[in-house]
Design a protein around this motif. Sequence first.
Motif, PDB file in Angstrom:
ATOM      1  N   PRO A  82       0.676  -1.109  -0.061  1.00 15.04           N
ATOM      2  CA  PRO A  82       0.195  -0.009   0.067  1.00 15.04           C
ATOM      3  C   PRO A  82       1.130   1.086  -0.165  1.00 15.04           C
ATOM      4  CG  PRO A  82      -0.766  -1.605   1.515  1.00 15.04           C
ATOM      5  CD  PRO A  82       0.505  -2.112   1.277  1.00 15.04           C
ATOM      6  N   GLU A  83       1.780   1.201   0.737  1.00 13.80           N
ATOM      7  CA  GLU A  83       2.744   2.449   0.807  1.00 13.80           C
ATOM      8  C   GLU A  83       3.333   2.652  -0.498  1.00 13.80           C
ATOM      9  OE1 GLU A  83       4.260   5.727   2.665  1.00 13.80           O
ATOM     10  OE2 GLU A  83       2.607   4.236   3.507  1.00 13.80           O
ATOM     11  N   LEU A  84       3.641   1.708  -1.547  1.00 12.82           N
ATOM     12  CA  LEU A  84       4.365   1.889  -2.559  1.00 12.82           C
ATOM     13  C   LEU A  84       3.248   2.379  -3.563  1.00 12.82           C
ATOM     14  CD1 LEU A  84       6.421   1.377  -4.919  1.00 12.82           C
ATOM     15  CD2 LEU A  84       5.711  -1.007  -4.983  1.00 12.82           C
ATOM     16  N   ASN A  85       1.965   1.888  -3.464  1.00 12.19           N
ATOM     17  CA  ASN A  85       1.064   2.739  -4.235  1.00 12.19           C
ATOM     18  C   ASN A  85       0.997   4.053  -4.072  1.00 12.19           C
ATOM     19  OD1 ASN A  85       0.664  -0.025  -5.394  1.00 12.19           O
ATOM     20  ND2 ASN A  85      -1.093  -0.524  -4.264  1.00 12.19           N
ATOM     21  N   LYS A  86       1.012   4.336  -3.011  1.00 14.07           N
ATOM     22  CA  LYS A  86       0.614   5.739  -2.296  1.00 14.07           C
ATOM     23  C   LYS A  86       1.849   6.419  -2.742  1.00 14.07           C
ATOM     24  CE  LYS A  86       0.223   6.250   2.221  1.00 14.07           C
ATOM     25  NZ  LYS A  86       0.427   6.530   3.532  1.00 14.07           N
ATOM     26  N   LEU A  87       2.943   6.184  -2.882  1.00 14.78           N
ATOM     27  CA  LEU A  87       4.293   7.027  -3.312  1.00 14.78           C
ATOM     28  C   LEU A  87       4.545   6.721  -4.777  1.00 14.78           C
ATOM     29  CD1 LEU A  87       6.790   5.928  -0.405  1.00 14.78           C
ATOM     30  CD2 LEU A  87       5.177   8.116  -0.613  1.00 14.78           C
ATOM     31  N   VAL A  92      12.625   7.676  -6.116  1.00 14.91           N
ATOM     32  CA  VAL A  92      12.992   6.488  -4.842  1.00 14.91           C
ATOM     33  C   VAL A  92      13.979   7.295  -4.106  1.00 14.91           C
ATOM     34  CG1 VAL A  92      14.780   5.583  -6.091  1.00 14.91           C
ATOM     35  CG2 VAL A  92      13.508   4.313  -3.831  1.00 14.91           C
ATOM     36  N   PRO A  93      14.201   7.274  -2.765  1.00 13.52           N
ATOM     37  CA  PRO A  93      15.168   7.902  -1.778  1.00 13.52           C
ATOM     38  C   PRO A  93      16.445   7.432  -2.191  1.00 13.52           C
ATOM     39  CG  PRO A  93      13.190   7.171  -0.835  1.00 13.52           C
ATOM     40  CD  PRO A  93      13.070   6.882  -1.781  1.00 13.52           C
ATOM     41  N   GLU A  94      17.311   8.339  -2.172  1.00 14.25           N
ATOM     42  CA  GLU A  94      18.806   7.962  -2.582  1.00 14.25           C
ATOM     43  C   GLU A  94      19.163   7.040  -1.602  1.00 14.25           C
ATOM     44  OE1 GLU A  94      23.099  10.082  -3.601  1.00 14.25           O
ATOM     45  OE2 GLU A  94      21.423  11.435  -2.814  1.00 14.25           O
ATOM     46  N   SER A  95      19.009   6.937  -0.443  1.00 13.15           N
ATOM     47  CA  SER A  95      19.269   5.950   0.390  1.00 13.15           C
ATOM     48  C   SER A  95      19.205   4.595   0.013  1.00 13.15           C
ATOM     49  CB  SER A  95      18.744   6.044   1.800  1.00 13.15           C
ATOM     50  OG  SER A  95      17.344   6.273   1.683  1.00 13.15           O
ATOM     51  N   PHE A  96      18.208   4.549  -0.721  1.00  7.89           N
ATOM     52  CA  PHE A  96      17.897   3.076  -1.465  1.00  7.89           C
ATOM     53  C   PHE A  96      18.747   2.763  -2.481  1.00  7.89           C
ATOM     54  CE2 PHE A  96      14.175   3.735   1.134  1.00  7.89           C
ATOM     55  CZ  PHE A  96      13.660   2.601   1.499  1.00  7.89           C
ATOM     56  N   THR A  97      19.040   3.738  -3.398  1.00  6.44           N
ATOM     57  CA  THR A  97      19.735   3.428  -4.588  1.00  6.44           C
ATOM     58  C   THR A  97      21.256   3.543  -4.519  1.00  6.44           C
ATOM     59  OG1 THR A  97      19.357   5.517  -5.430  1.00  6.44           O
ATOM     60  CG2 THR A  97      17.689   3.956  -5.986  1.00  6.44           C
ATOM     61  N   LYS A  98      21.857   4.125  -3.601  1.00  7.82           N
ATOM     62  CA  LYS A  98      23.285   4.848  -3.537  1.00  7.82           C
ATOM     63  C   LYS A  98      23.925   3.356  -3.557  1.00  7.82           C
ATOM     64  CE  LYS A  98      26.638   7.611  -1.439  1.00  7.82           C
ATOM     65  NZ  LYS A  98      26.870   8.696   0.087  1.00  7.82           N
ATOM     66  N   GLY A  99      24.947   3.215  -4.264  1.00  2.00           N
ATOM     67  CA  GLY A  99      25.975   2.011  -4.608  1.00  2.00           C
ATOM     68  C   GLY A  99      25.385   1.022  -5.149  1.00  2.00           C
ATOM     69  N   GLU A 424       8.466  -1.549   3.122  1.00  2.00           N
ATOM     70  CA  GLU A 424       7.027  -1.054   2.679  1.00  2.00           C
ATOM     71  C   GLU A 424       7.103  -0.729   1.408  1.00  2.00           C
ATOM     72  OE1 GLU A 424       6.477   2.339   5.398  1.00  2.00           O
ATOM     73  OE2 GLU A 424       5.356   1.472   6.755  1.00  2.00           O
ATOM     74  N   ILE A 425       8.048  -0.609   0.748  1.00  2.00           N
ATOM     75  CA  ILE A 425       8.135  -0.607  -0.955  1.00  2.00           C
ATOM     76  C   ILE A 425       8.646  -1.777  -1.487  1.00  2.00           C
ATOM     77  CG2 ILE A 425       7.918   2.033  -0.566  1.00  2.00           C
ATOM     78  CD1 ILE A 425      11.062   1.964  -1.524  1.00  2.00           C
ATOM     79  N   GLY A 426       9.048  -2.757  -0.769  1.00  2.00           N
ATOM     80  CA  GLY A 426       9.456  -3.898  -1.238  1.00  2.00           C
ATOM     81  C   GLY A 426      11.002  -3.752  -1.970  1.00  2.00           C
ATOM     82  N   TYR A 427      11.831  -2.920  -1.342  1.00  2.00           N
ATOM     83  CA  TYR A 427      12.979  -2.853  -1.749  1.00  2.00           C
ATOM     84  C   TYR A 427      13.986  -3.608  -1.235  1.00  2.00           C
ATOM     85  CZ  TYR A 427      16.959  -0.531  -4.151  1.00  2.00           C
ATOM     86  OH  TYR A 427      17.965  -0.121  -4.717  1.00  2.00           O
ATOM     87  N   ASN A 428      14.213  -3.801   0.138  1.00  2.00           N
ATOM     88  CA  ASN A 428      15.126  -4.637   1.063  1.00  2.00           C
ATOM     89  C   ASN A 428      14.263  -5.459   2.041  1.00  2.00           C
ATOM     90  OD1 ASN A 428      17.872  -3.331   0.333  1.00  2.00           O
ATOM     91  ND2 ASN A 428      16.893  -1.544   1.163  1.00  2.00           N
ATOM     92  N   VAL A 429      14.976  -6.561   2.198  1.00  2.00           N
ATOM     93  CA  VAL A 429      14.334  -7.808   3.257  1.00  2.00           C
ATOM     94  C   VAL A 429      14.792  -6.965   4.662  1.00  2.00           C
ATOM     95  CG1 VAL A 429      14.671  -9.899   4.282  1.00  2.00           C
ATOM     96  CG2 VAL A 429      14.979  -9.656   1.806  1.00  2.00           C
ATOM     97  N   VAL A 430      13.727  -6.856   5.509  1.00  2.00           N
ATOM     98  CA  VAL A 430      13.791  -6.620   6.736  1.00  2.00           C
ATOM     99  C   VAL A 430      13.675  -7.627   7.708  1.00  2.00           C
ATOM    100  CG1 VAL A 430      13.177  -4.102   6.052  1.00  2.00           C
ATOM    101  CG2 VAL A 430      11.431  -5.920   6.806  1.00  2.00           C
ATOM    102  N   GLU A 431      13.345  -8.733   7.547  1.00  2.00           N
ATOM    103  CA  GLU A 431      13.028  -9.946   8.312  1.00  2.00           C
ATOM    104  C   GLU A 431      13.345 -11.256   7.678  1.00  2.00           C
ATOM    105  OE1 GLU A 431       9.114 -11.430  10.351  1.00  2.00           O
ATOM    106  OE2 GLU A 431       9.714  -9.378  11.015  1.00  2.00           O
ATOM    107  N   ASN A 432      14.012 -12.078   8.295  1.00  2.00           N
ATOM    108  CA  ASN A 432      14.411 -13.542   7.783  1.00  2.00           C
ATOM    109  C   ASN A 432      14.685 -13.438   6.411  1.00  2.00           C
ATOM    110  OD1 ASN A 432      13.631 -14.334  10.435  1.00  2.00           O
ATOM    111  ND2 ASN A 432      11.528 -14.391   9.940  1.00  2.00           N
ATOM    112  N   GLU A 433      15.960 -12.959   6.217  1.00  2.00           N
ATOM    113  CA  GLU A 433      16.404 -13.081   4.616  1.00  2.00           C
ATOM    114  C   GLU A 433      16.952 -14.667   4.316  1.00  2.00           C
ATOM    115  OE1 GLU A 433      20.826 -12.217   3.227  1.00  2.00           O
ATOM    116  OE2 GLU A 433      19.593 -10.410   3.437  1.00  2.00           O
TER     117      GLU A 433
END
Length: 478
Positions: A82-87, A92-99, A424-433
């Motif tokens: 839902p958050e991805l749909n809202k945004l 995308v914030p640079e903190s996600f894509t940097k590097g 919330e946007i499906g970018y990184n694993v936050v639990e149980n990778e």
Amino acid sequence: MTPHTLDSALTLARTRRHFFRDCGLGVGAMALGSLLARDTHAKERTDPLAPRKPHFPAKAKAVIYLFMAGAPSQLELFEPKPELNKLSGQKVPESFTKGKRFAFIKGDAKLLGSARKFEKAGTCGMDISELLPHHREIADEVCWLRGMKTDVFNHGPAKCFINTGSPQFGRPSMGAWLTYGLGSESDSLPGFVVLQSGPRGPRGGASLYGSGFLPSVYQGVPFLKGPNPILDLAPPPKVSAKDQGEFVDTVNDLNKLRHEQTGDPEIQTRIAAYEMAYRMQTSAPELMDLAKEDQKTLDLYGAVKGKPSFAANCLLARRLVQRGVRFIQLYHTDWDHHGGPLDLTKPLDTICKEVDQPCAALIKDLKRLGLLDSTIVVWGGEFGRTPMGESRETIGRDHHIDAYTMWVAGGGFKPGTLYGKSDEIGYNVVENEVHVHDLQATILNQMGLDHTKLTFRFQGRDFRLTDVHGRVVKEVLS
């Protein structure tokens, strides 16, 4: 050149050639003997595909790998955000894509919400898209891995990585490792069978199911569409079964004599291939003939007699398990929805419809026949798709390695388990990778093999499927 000089040159060439071919202490023979001396498995085996004991009691005896080549979008199939749909539409914030590196999009790509509708399915409450209605019927039979991660973002190397544990071509595939470690319970079919569907073969080709540096008897054998699945398998006209049997016996006797001289394991592969081909002349056409399957079963899969399809391949996979084949891999192509001809609208609808019913039917059918507990079924692609959109003629998504979804069923995996979570946007694993190497280690574990001990010495090093990585994900096991 005088006759004497010519004769001397021919004698020298013949002598050198014969020395390297025949001398028991030749350079090649010494090197091969050294390698075989260090490989106790190679010394002990007479039939390379004979069933062998696992390292410890196994939960499963066979694997069916449903490989969705091109990488399905988890955001359209399994991960409502839902958050991805809202945004959607925002950068995308640079903190996600940097590097980070992507196959096509740039760092300023905009977020893309999903237009697909989702429903909770089963008592486990798994979110499943409208594109996969039949998957909702098996939600409680499946262990959902929603925190998958891989290392490689281009198709060919990524397919190689998830199939062989390395992005470099030339390593043994998982099916080859399993047949090397466990042999096969079938004496009339290969231990490792490959079935393909879709408009083309997967990028990476035969390397994805090859044997690498293992003896070639362990490589996957592609079965062709139709009643004659293997080229040149049928006997020549006017050659009787008796004559052919005598020919195979004679060739095998010659090969055995040669093997006694050289110890070359590839000669054992040739012997096994002749014997297997002789037996498959009856077993392979019988396997491919779906005429004996009742209409109810065909309807369950959505398969049509005489018509090659992914549905027919799923039914064939069940038949192969029943006949003792160790590893069956199905490749179904055209999941690469970047936009343009392959986008997230009708092309995605079409391919989901091709696989949804057959995949669910396979789980139901294996359970009905009492085979699901002893068979691992794996579903997924080489990576996932980005939360950012890729704008071509139409909108799609780029390759994404940091968070995606796969599922596993049977073989001691906990059914109805949701394991792993992305942000919330499906970018990184936050639990149980679960990393690709972890999945490989866990599958081997359920087959009774310790991934750190299933090794083969090559070029002075002990290689394994998981390289120097991987852990068994015990949390998803019964």
